[in-house]
Design an enzyme around this catalytic site. Structure first.
Site, PDB file in Angstrom:
ATOM      1  CB  SER A 136      -0.788  -0.018   1.301  1.00 24.09           C
ATOM      2  OG  SER A 136      -1.510   1.181   1.589  1.00 24.09           O
ATOM      3  CE1 TYR A 149      -5.038  -1.856   4.418  1.00 22.23           C
ATOM      4  CE2 TYR A 149      -3.789   0.215   4.306  1.00 22.23           C
ATOM      5  CZ  TYR A 149      -4.536  -0.733   3.648  1.00 22.23           C
ATOM      6  OH  TYR A 149      -4.438  -1.043   2.090  1.00 22.23           O
TER       7      TYR A 149
HETATM    8  P1  NAP Z   1     -11.623  -5.234  -1.218  1.00 22.73           P
HETATM    9  O1  NAP Z   1     -12.547  -5.008  -2.371  1.00 22.73           O
HETATM   10  O2  NAP Z   1     -12.230  -4.912   0.353  1.00 22.73           O
HETATM   11  O3  NAP Z   1     -11.031  -6.550  -1.145  1.00 22.73           O
HETATM   12  C1  NAP Z   1     -10.319  -7.131  -0.277  1.00 22.73           C
HETATM   13  C2  NAP Z   1     -10.545  -8.594  -0.268  1.00 22.73           C
HETATM   14  O4  NAP Z   1     -10.000  -9.267   1.087  1.00 22.73           O
HETATM   15  C3  NAP Z   1     -11.924  -9.217  -0.454  1.00 22.73           C
HETATM   16  O5  NAP Z   1     -11.963 -10.346  -1.136  1.00 22.73           O
HETATM   17  C4  NAP Z   1     -12.096  -9.776   0.977  1.00 22.73           C
HETATM   18  O6  NAP Z   1     -13.217 -10.690   1.058  1.00 22.73           O
HETATM   19  C5  NAP Z   1     -10.755 -10.336   1.324  1.00 22.73           C
HETATM   20  N1  NAP Z   1     -10.880 -10.585   2.716  1.00 22.73           N
HETATM   21  C6  NAP Z   1     -10.850  -9.839   3.665  1.00 22.73           C
HETATM   22  N2  NAP Z   1     -10.916 -10.442   4.889  1.00 22.73           N
HETATM   23  C7  NAP Z   1     -10.549 -12.045   4.565  1.00 22.73           C
HETATM   24  C8  NAP Z   1     -10.476 -12.988   5.501  1.00 22.73           C
HETATM   25  N3  NAP Z   1     -10.586 -13.096   6.702  1.00 22.73           N
HETATM   26  N4  NAP Z   1     -10.341 -14.342   4.524  1.00 22.73           N
HETATM   27  C9  NAP Z   1     -10.231 -14.027   3.214  1.00 22.73           C
HETATM   28  N5  NAP Z   1     -10.360 -12.956   2.416  1.00 22.73           N
HETATM   29  C10 NAP Z   1     -10.602 -12.022   3.056  1.00 22.73           C
HETATM   30  O7  NAP Z   1     -10.437  -4.350  -1.198  1.00 22.73           O
HETATM   31  P2  NAP Z   1      -9.345  -4.008  -2.428  1.00 22.73           P
HETATM   32  O8  NAP Z   1      -9.127  -2.766  -2.474  1.00 22.73           O
HETATM   33  O9  NAP Z   1      -9.499  -4.799  -3.580  1.00 22.73           O
HETATM   34  O10 NAP Z   1      -8.254  -4.690  -1.549  1.00 22.73           O
HETATM   35  C11 NAP Z   1      -7.213  -5.798  -1.981  1.00 22.73           C
HETATM   36  C12 NAP Z   1      -5.971  -5.482  -1.376  1.00 22.73           C
HETATM   37  O11 NAP Z   1      -5.381  -4.095  -1.971  1.00 22.73           O
HETATM   38  C13 NAP Z   1      -5.775  -5.334   0.338  1.00 22.73           C
HETATM   39  O12 NAP Z   1      -4.746  -5.993   0.423  1.00 22.73           O
HETATM   40  C14 NAP Z   1      -5.705  -3.949   0.242  1.00 22.73           C
HETATM   41  O13 NAP Z   1      -5.157  -3.484   1.513  1.00 22.73           O
HETATM   42  C15 NAP Z   1      -4.911  -3.206  -0.818  1.00 22.73           C
HETATM   43  N6  NAP Z   1      -4.911  -2.038  -1.201  1.00 22.73           N
HETATM   44  C16 NAP Z   1      -6.126  -1.318  -1.673  1.00 22.73           C
HETATM   45  C17 NAP Z   1      -5.917  -0.242  -2.065  1.00 22.73           C
HETATM   46  C18 NAP Z   1      -7.258   0.383  -2.837  1.00 22.73           C
HETATM   47  O14 NAP Z   1      -6.890   1.729  -2.834  1.00 22.73           O
HETATM   48  N7  NAP Z   1      -8.264   0.015  -3.108  1.00 22.73           N
HETATM   49  C19 NAP Z   1      -4.796   0.600  -1.673  1.00 22.73           C
HETATM   50  C20 NAP Z   1      -3.790  -0.047  -1.306  1.00 22.73           C
HETATM   51  C21 NAP Z   1      -3.549  -1.300  -0.971  1.00 22.73           C
HETATM   52  P3  NAP Z   1     -14.833 -10.202   1.367  1.00 22.73           P
HETATM   53  O15 NAP Z   1     -15.240  -9.531  -0.021  1.00 22.73           O
HETATM   54  O16 NAP Z   1     -15.592 -11.485   1.722  1.00 22.73           O
HETATM   55  O17 NAP Z   1     -14.637  -9.148   2.306  1.00 22.73           O
END
Ligand code: NAP
Length: 244
Positions: A136, A149
């Site tokens: 991130s 986080y």
């Molecule tokens: P998201 O749409 O909220 O997706 C997060 C994923 O993690 C979902 O598939 C969620 O499943 C899964 N997850 C959460 N808890 C879990 C558990 N206990 N067991 C298995 N899976 C679990 O968010 P995203 O933005 O795509 O995030 C993906 C990654 O990118 C994360 O590591 C996040 O920190 C990172 N990131 C995102 C951003 C951004 O701007 N979006 C920026 C920097 C880093 P559910 O759908 O069931 O909740």
């Protein structure tokens, strides 16, 4: 030089939605057999992988039960993408121990244990591999109101480097991708707050939120033969945010 992944078996955590779904589809499009892992159904992701001409299956993997998740990781994998992650927002003075532990377990402890299991299997089989961890901007910056986080994502960058050091000699490359501001469930609260949304857009040189597909391209590259000398890197994919 090749950017193809034909014949490779890749597992992506949190593959049901957002960045994880886009990564799964990108890997499938590049030729990998994809195991779309999630705590919920990844059927939609499997369909999308098929639509781009790839092959995929789904696997139930809930990182809240880490022992079971580690045991369920398939032995024969060439690529592991640790994408699943959660965020909790609260002033640091009021931040609860539960919000600390929940986030650290999914975002950091799970990454440690899944990488360790993947490497044990690969080393025992005399096989190399690729790991990509999703970091991130908060692997580099402090952020605000997200202490667990920020700590977890700084930790992801650190783990990526130590694993790269320890396993490079055995052909396991370990890298991370640090997404900027990407439009997913994770950032919905920011995008629906007009003032925060505008402040974020004003600071991004590319002047837009990223799409999950923007992250997938970088992950495919890091998994491909073309990136065989890249290890221990944290690649920013942020529309220029950190350059500013
Ligand atoms: P998201 O749409 O909220 O997706 C997060 C994923 O993690 C979902 O598939 C969620 O499943 C899964 N997850 C959460 N808890 C879990 C558990 N206990 N067991 C298995 N899976 C679990 O968010 P995203 O933005 O795509 O995030 C993906 C990654 O990118 C994360 O590591 C996040 O920190 C990172 N990131 C995102 C951003 C951004 O701007 N979006 C920026 C920097 C880093 P559910 O759908 O069931 O909740």
């Amino acid at each position: 030089m090749s950017f193809r992944l034909d014949g490779k078996r890749a597992l992506v955590t949190g593959a049901n939605t957002g960045i994880g779904q886009a990564i799964a589809v990108g890997l499938a499009e590049a030729g990998a057999y994809v195991i779309a892992a999630g705590r919920r159904s990844c059927a939609e992701t499997v369909d999308l992988c098929t639509k781009v001409g790839g092959t995929a299956e789904e696997l139930t993997l809930d990182l809240a039960d880490l022992d079971a998740a580690v045991a369920a990781l398939p032995d024969e994998l060439d690529i592991l993408v640790n994408n699943a992650g959660i965020i909790r927002r609260e002033d640091s003075v009021a931040f609860s121990e539960k919000d600390w532990d929940d986030v650290m377990d999914v975002n950091l402890k799970a990454v440690f244990l899944l990488c360790q299991r993947f490497a044990k299997n690969a080393l025992a089989a005399g096989r190399g591999g690729r790991i990509v961890n999703i970091a991130s901007l908060l692997s580099f910056q402090g952020g605000i109101r997200v202490p667990s986080y920020t700590a977890s994502k700084h930790g992801v960058a650190g783990l990526t480097k130590i694993f790269a050091n320890e396993w490079a000699g055995q052909g396991i490359n370990v890298n991370a991708v640090a997404p900027g501001y990407i439009a997913t469930n994770n950032t919905e609260a920011l995008r629906t707050d007009p003032a925060r949304n505008q402040a974020i857009l004003d600071r991004i040189p590319a002047a837009r939120w990223g799409d999950p597909e923007d992250i997938a391209g970088a992950v495919v590259f890091l998994c491909a033969p073309a990136a065989k000398y890249v290890t221990g890197a944290v690649l920013n994919v942020d529309g220029g945010w950190l350059a500013r």
